[in-house]
Design a protein around this motif. Sequence first.
Motif, PDB file in Angstrom:
ATOM      1  N   UNK A 204       0.566  -1.311  -0.014  1.00  0.00           N
ATOM      2  CA  UNK A 204       0.045  -0.015   0.066  1.00  0.00           C
ATOM      3  C   UNK A 204       0.892   1.214   0.131  1.00  0.00           C
ATOM      4  N   UNK A 205       2.204   1.211   0.411  1.00  0.00           N
ATOM      5  CA  UNK A 205       3.032   2.220   0.604  1.00  0.00           C
ATOM      6  C   UNK A 205       3.724   2.639  -0.856  1.00  0.00           C
ATOM      7  N   UNK A 206       3.560   1.668  -1.799  1.00  0.00           N
ATOM      8  CA  UNK A 206       4.297   1.791  -3.072  1.00  0.00           C
ATOM      9  C   UNK A 206       4.148   3.344  -3.655  1.00  0.00           C
ATOM     10  N   UNK A 207       2.629   3.754  -3.843  1.00  0.00           N
ATOM     11  CA  UNK A 207       2.396   5.019  -4.612  1.00  0.00           C
ATOM     12  C   UNK A 207       2.926   6.130  -3.759  1.00  0.00           C
ATOM     13  N   UNK A 208       2.815   6.154  -2.478  1.00  0.00           N
ATOM     14  CA  UNK A 208       3.522   7.396  -1.946  1.00  0.00           C
ATOM     15  C   UNK A 208       4.859   7.360  -1.864  1.00  0.00           C
ATOM     16  N   UNK A 209       5.621   6.121  -1.869  1.00  0.00           N
ATOM     17  CA  UNK A 209       7.361   6.118  -1.854  1.00  0.00           C
ATOM     18  C   UNK A 209       7.853   6.496  -3.296  1.00  0.00           C
ATOM     19  N   UNK A 210       6.847   6.197  -4.610  1.00  0.00           N
ATOM     20  CA  UNK A 210       7.210   6.918  -5.893  1.00  0.00           C
ATOM     21  C   UNK A 210       7.046   8.314  -5.774  1.00  0.00           C
ATOM     22  N   UNK A 211       5.960   8.828  -5.122  1.00  0.00           N
ATOM     23  CA  UNK A 211       5.688  10.252  -5.046  1.00  0.00           C
ATOM     24  C   UNK A 211       6.794  10.870  -4.261  1.00  0.00           C
ATOM     25  N   UNK A 212       7.247  10.306  -3.159  1.00  0.00           N
ATOM     26  CA  UNK A 212       8.426  10.903  -2.317  1.00  0.00           C
ATOM     27  C   UNK A 212       9.648  10.759  -3.132  1.00  0.00           C
ATOM     28  N   UNK A 213       9.971   9.992  -3.972  1.00  0.00           N
ATOM     29  CA  UNK A 213      11.182   9.801  -4.837  1.00  0.00           C
ATOM     30  C   UNK A 213      11.177  10.795  -5.746  1.00  0.00           C
ATOM     31  N   UNK A 223      17.368  12.968  -0.725  1.00  0.00           N
ATOM     32  CA  UNK A 223      17.561  11.579  -0.631  1.00  0.00           C
ATOM     33  C   UNK A 223      17.479  11.127   1.032  1.00  0.00           C
ATOM     34  N   UNK A 224      18.091  11.785   1.796  1.00  0.00           N
ATOM     35  CA  UNK A 224      18.185  11.647   3.072  1.00  0.00           C
ATOM     36  C   UNK A 224      16.696  11.511   3.965  1.00  0.00           C
ATOM     37  N   UNK A 225      15.913  12.531   3.750  1.00  0.00           N
ATOM     38  CA  UNK A 225      14.584  12.289   4.207  1.00  0.00           C
ATOM     39  C   UNK A 225      13.770  11.209   3.703  1.00  0.00           C
ATOM     40  N   UNK A 226      13.912  10.892   2.318  1.00  0.00           N
ATOM     41  CA  UNK A 226      13.176  10.109   1.713  1.00  0.00           C
ATOM     42  C   UNK A 226      13.666   8.647   2.213  1.00  0.00           C
ATOM     43  N   UNK A 227      15.145   8.428   2.363  1.00  0.00           N
ATOM     44  CA  UNK A 227      15.689   7.006   3.149  1.00  0.00           C
ATOM     45  C   UNK A 227      15.088   7.109   4.304  1.00  0.00           C
ATOM     46  N   UNK A 228      14.889   8.100   5.332  1.00  0.00           N
ATOM     47  CA  UNK A 228      14.337   8.065   6.583  1.00  0.00           C
ATOM     48  C   UNK A 228      13.104   7.617   6.579  1.00  0.00           C
ATOM     49  N   UNK A 229      12.379   8.094   5.660  1.00  0.00           N
ATOM     50  CA  UNK A 229      10.780   7.657   5.507  1.00  0.00           C
ATOM     51  C   UNK A 229      10.763   6.111   5.351  1.00  0.00           C
ATOM     52  N   UNK A 248       4.623   1.013  16.104  1.00  0.00           N
ATOM     53  CA  UNK A 248       4.293   1.045  14.666  1.00  0.00           C
ATOM     54  C   UNK A 248       3.526   2.131  14.395  1.00  0.00           C
ATOM     55  N   UNK A 249       2.614   2.537  15.140  1.00  0.00           N
ATOM     56  CA  UNK A 249       1.830   3.849  14.967  1.00  0.00           C
ATOM     57  C   UNK A 249       2.502   5.008  14.639  1.00  0.00           C
ATOM     58  N   UNK A 250       3.573   5.064  15.697  1.00  0.00           N
ATOM     59  CA  UNK A 250       4.370   6.448  15.452  1.00  0.00           C
ATOM     60  C   UNK A 250       5.368   6.416  14.190  1.00  0.00           C
ATOM     61  N   UNK A 251       5.829   5.177  14.055  1.00  0.00           N
ATOM     62  CA  UNK A 251       6.996   4.975  12.921  1.00  0.00           C
ATOM     63  C   UNK A 251       6.002   5.269  11.729  1.00  0.00           C
ATOM     64  N   UNK A 252       4.950   4.612  11.502  1.00  0.00           N
ATOM     65  CA  UNK A 252       4.149   4.942  10.200  1.00  0.00           C
ATOM     66  C   UNK A 252       3.744   6.419  10.046  1.00  0.00           C
ATOM     67  N   UNK A 253       3.461   7.101  11.273  1.00  0.00           N
ATOM     68  CA  UNK A 253       3.524   8.708  11.043  1.00  0.00           C
ATOM     69  C   UNK A 253       4.704   9.340  10.854  1.00  0.00           C
ATOM     70  N   UNK A 254       5.908   8.817  11.135  1.00  0.00           N
ATOM     71  CA  UNK A 254       7.185   9.333  10.826  1.00  0.00           C
ATOM     72  C   UNK A 254       7.414   9.108   9.292  1.00  0.00           C
ATOM     73  N   UNK A 255       6.907   8.022   8.788  1.00  0.00           N
ATOM     74  CA  UNK A 255       7.374   7.614   7.287  1.00  0.00           C
ATOM     75  C   UNK A 255       6.538   8.730   6.435  1.00  0.00           C
ATOM     76  N   UNK A 256       5.120   8.803   6.758  1.00  0.00           N
ATOM     77  CA  UNK A 256       4.450  10.035   6.248  1.00  0.00           C
ATOM     78  C   UNK A 256       5.079  11.446   6.338  1.00  0.00           C
ATOM     79  N   UNK A 258       8.138  12.409   7.154  1.00  0.00           N
ATOM     80  CA  UNK A 258       9.518  12.994   6.306  1.00  0.00           C
ATOM     81  C   UNK A 258       9.437  12.707   4.908  1.00  0.00           C
ATOM     82  N   UNK A 259       8.366  11.849   4.413  1.00  0.00           N
ATOM     83  CA  UNK A 259       8.187  11.667   3.038  1.00  0.00           C
ATOM     84  C   UNK A 259       7.422  12.787   2.340  1.00  0.00           C
ATOM     85  N   UNK A 260       6.330  13.287   3.042  1.00  0.00           N
ATOM     86  CA  UNK A 260       5.501  14.465   2.751  1.00  0.00           C
ATOM     87  C   UNK A 260       6.273  15.690   2.761  1.00  0.00           C
TER      88      UNK A 260
END
Length: 340
Positions: A204-213, A223-229, A248-256, A258-260
């Motif tokens: 489910x994260x693939x579209x957001x990761x492509x957008x982040x990239x 690339x630093x914050x994207x890798x962190x995400x 898990x909840x906090x880390x899922x928020x960190x992923x969003x 740093x990526x956004x």
Amino acid sequence: MEILATIWFILIVVLWIGYLFLDGFDLGVGMLMPFMSRTERGKRVLLNSIGPVWDGNEVWLITAAGAMFAAFPHWYASLFSALYIPLTVCLLSLIFRAVSIEYRGKGHTQAWKTFWTWAMALGSTGTAFCIGAMLAITTTGLPLNSYGDIVGGAFAWMSWPALLGGLGGLGFALVHGLVFLGLKTQAEIRERAQRWATRLMLPAAIPFVVWFALSLTQRIWLIVPVLVAVIALIASFFAVRAGAEKRAFVLHGVYMLTGVGSVFAGAYPNVLPSTLDAANSLTVATASSSDYTLTVMLVVTVVILPVIIGYQIFSYRMFLGRIAETHIPEAHRVPVAIRS
């Protein structure tokens, strides 16, 4: 002064990230209403898990849109007039969703409950898709002319970035809702939420990761914050598997977050790029209000924002415990005098 406009650009990005983090999970819970439990008590567990907080979470959406209108009127005008169709769908979805939460318990037939259960799911799905599409469009651009008007008609916004952002919004909200249910519920629903989150989190994260990239095409250091995400996403996946729901909840928020954040950092100083000519792009300097307006808004925000955040922290602490089907009382009928 461009520094004021830049501060407001950062604040608006923070507001959108706050909205995705907080309303993302209750949109996900709404999407899961028809599927997570077959029993009425189970569905009421889902509703009760977000009941005390969902409307407070949507304050972030109203504030983000209002801040765009006041701080960057040209950004607001160009973006919202270009997206009449998806934003109308988003508005109807939000209304449908809110009404379903209020009305679902007012009737007692199975048809009534099923109708509003699906209204909740479809309203939540439409909102998550349209918000994701809008955020992707504002960072990848629209065909704008020199006046900031869209070229190509009412459907010119339909593009692969819009689809990418829409699917990303759907995927994030769905998994965020599952992780939240693992954190907030007990017994069968908790176990099912953990199981589904483990299966769905990475695909489910693939579209957001492509957008982040895509932000790497603007500034390679992102690339630093994207890798962190990406690392936060993987860590969240393993935390779900280990049954550490809070982590898990906090880390899922960190992923969003740093990526956004990296996506908007890549777009800066543009607030709405033009895909026709870079000279037509709206920037923080050309789309912002006057310094006086931005200064007044900043003073008001410094006073009001801590109050809003404090209230939300208080409401989350008040309803911190887990919910199980055994906590749900029997449904009571509305007295005839009130129904009439």
